[in-house]
Scaffold this active site. Structure first.
Site, PDB file in Angstrom:
ATOM      1  N   HIS A 257       1.269   3.353 -28.206  1.00 42.05           N
ATOM      2  CA  HIS A 257       0.490   2.299 -28.850  1.00 42.05           C
ATOM      3  C   HIS A 257       1.168   1.915 -30.152  1.00 42.05           C
ATOM      4  O   HIS A 257       1.701   2.765 -30.863  1.00 42.05           O
ATOM      5  CB  HIS A 257      -0.942   2.776 -29.121  1.00 42.05           C
ATOM      6  CG  HIS A 257      -1.903   1.652 -29.337  1.00 42.05           C
ATOM      7  ND1 HIS A 257      -1.945   0.926 -30.501  1.00 42.05           N
ATOM      8  CD2 HIS A 257      -2.833   1.119 -28.508  1.00 42.05           C
ATOM      9  CE1 HIS A 257      -2.879  -0.004 -30.392  1.00 42.05           C
ATOM     10  NE2 HIS A 257      -3.430   0.088 -29.203  1.00 42.05           N
ATOM     11  N   ASP A 308      -6.171   2.682 -22.092  1.00 40.47           N
ATOM     12  CA  ASP A 308      -6.056   2.065 -20.775  1.00 40.47           C
ATOM     13  C   ASP A 308      -5.815   3.086 -19.669  1.00 40.47           C
ATOM     14  O   ASP A 308      -6.200   2.865 -18.520  1.00 40.47           O
ATOM     15  CB  ASP A 308      -4.900   1.049 -20.760  1.00 40.47           C
ATOM     16  CG  ASP A 308      -5.124  -0.085 -21.724  1.00 40.47           C
ATOM     17  OD1 ASP A 308      -6.194  -0.704 -21.654  1.00 40.47           O
ATOM     18  OD2 ASP A 308      -4.236  -0.352 -22.550  1.00 40.47           O
TER      19      ASP A 308
END
Length: 372
Positions: A257, A308
């Protein structure tokens, strides 16, 4: 002027909605771990929009407002039936339907604070109905009307299947909604703020945000994670599949991320729900494959999973079609988008950055007859 690719590390605005500091995510100062374990999604909506948790009366009121505004205009439902169903991704349908909704809102271009709040309620209430109605219509089924006696999470699952969901399914879905509600100045939120900073309307801002969320590097990642798990098929295939990807320098969706270094704090909550739900549905291999992939990618690339990664197996275990994963992201994230849109309107300045020019200089116009 020197450009920063992807605006990485650039602070573009101030905000009192959410923060990511030292790998800790908070909504209005409340740690995401606290909210994920204890809050209803309706409480989180109120928190993001009002910067405080609601009283019992205020919570009852926002629940009532959302329930009363969940139905869609007949024209929007009929519009779905004109789509080339086999080739339309649900995110494209959602983007189009939200834009269409603006045509049926008499306050669409009314820019008072009160009117914008009412539009926020309508959009938050109607987006779940859009997603579930489209899902059913494309299968030749009639949409299921929303119920006023169910929670936000339960109502979505009910409209999707026509059956009242069990307690564990509602808990899992509510948790997913809370975890996805806001995430500081992510790509889709920034898109929404850029749009409404021109003093465009709320419907335009949300349509723009959905367009940004549609991309596989943002909201589309969880759908790609489930595609990967399906391709792998069994725990025995994990190592050769992932090592082949790594050797070919291919991206493993659901890992890493931009703003987290030690790991996405939201991932652990969905990891627990994935373990619980896959066991209940008799398909623990989805969780087992996921943990094996995490082990390899984290050890070899130093990349922990993001939100996710485990949301994919959670949604799959709830019986949700894989191409609905990203629209479900929007069902939650619209609460954050709307919070940021209202904040932008309250202290607006046109967002107009500059670009570092890298093209040729000192060119002179040559008449077309003289060009070789």
């Amino acid at each position: 002027m020197t450009a920063t690719r992807g605006l990485e590390g650039i602070v573009a605005t101030t905000s009192s909605i959410s923060s990511i500091i030292d790998d800790t995510l908070t909504y209005v100062g409340y740690n995401i771990d606290d909210l994920a374990e204890h809050a209803s999604f309706e409480e989180v909506i109120y928190l993001l929009w009002h910067r405080r948790l609601p009283t019992k009366a205020e919570l009852d009121e926002i629940k009532k407002d959302l329930a009363e505004n969940a139905e869609l205009p007949k024209e929007v439902l009929d519009h779905f039936k004109t789509y080339p169903i086999k080739q339309v991704h649900p995110m494209a349908a959602l983007r189009t339907a939200v834009s269409l909704l603006g045509l049926f809102d008499p306050e669409a271009d009314e820019m008072t604070e009160e009117a914008n709040y009412r539009k926020a309620i309508r959009l938050q209430a109607k987006i779940p109905t859009i997603v579930t109605a489209f899902s059913r219509i494309r299968k030749g089924l009639e949409p299921v009307a929303p119920r006023k006696d169910l929670s936000f999470a339960a109502n979505f699952l009910y409209m999707l299947t026509g059956n009242e969901p069990d307690e564990i399914a509602v808990e899992a879905f509510n948790k997913a909604l809370v975890l996805h509600a806001d995430h500081e100045l992510n790509a889709s939120t920034f898109t929404a703020r850029v749009c409404v900073a021109t003093l465009s309307d709320v419907y335009s801002g949300i349509t723009s945000a959905i367009g940004a969320l549609k991309g596989p590097l943002h909201g589309g990642a969880n759908e790609q994670v489930m595609k990967m798990l399906t391709e792998i098929g069994s725990i025995e295939n994990v190592e050769p599949y992932i090592h082949n990807k790594l050797n070919n320098k291919e991206k493993i969706m659901g890992f890493g991320h931009r703003v987290y270094r030690k790991g996405d704090p939201r991932a652990k909550h969905l990891r627990k729900m994935s373990e619980k739900l896959t066991k209940l549905t008799g398909e623990p291999h989805w969780y087992d494959m996921s943990t094996k992939i995490e082990e390899i990618v984290t050890s070899e690339k130093g990349l922990p999973p993001n939100v996710d990664f485990y949301s994919a197996s959670v949604y799959h275990s709830l019986g949700i079609d894989h191409d609905l994963f990203t629209p479900i992201f929007a069902v939650s994230r619209v609460s954050g988008w709307l919070a940021h849109i209202l904040e932008q309107y309250a202290n607006n300045r046109l967002i107009r950055p500059r670009a570092e020019y890298t093209g040729p200089g000192k060119q002179q116009y040559v008449p077309i007859e003289q060009r070789g």
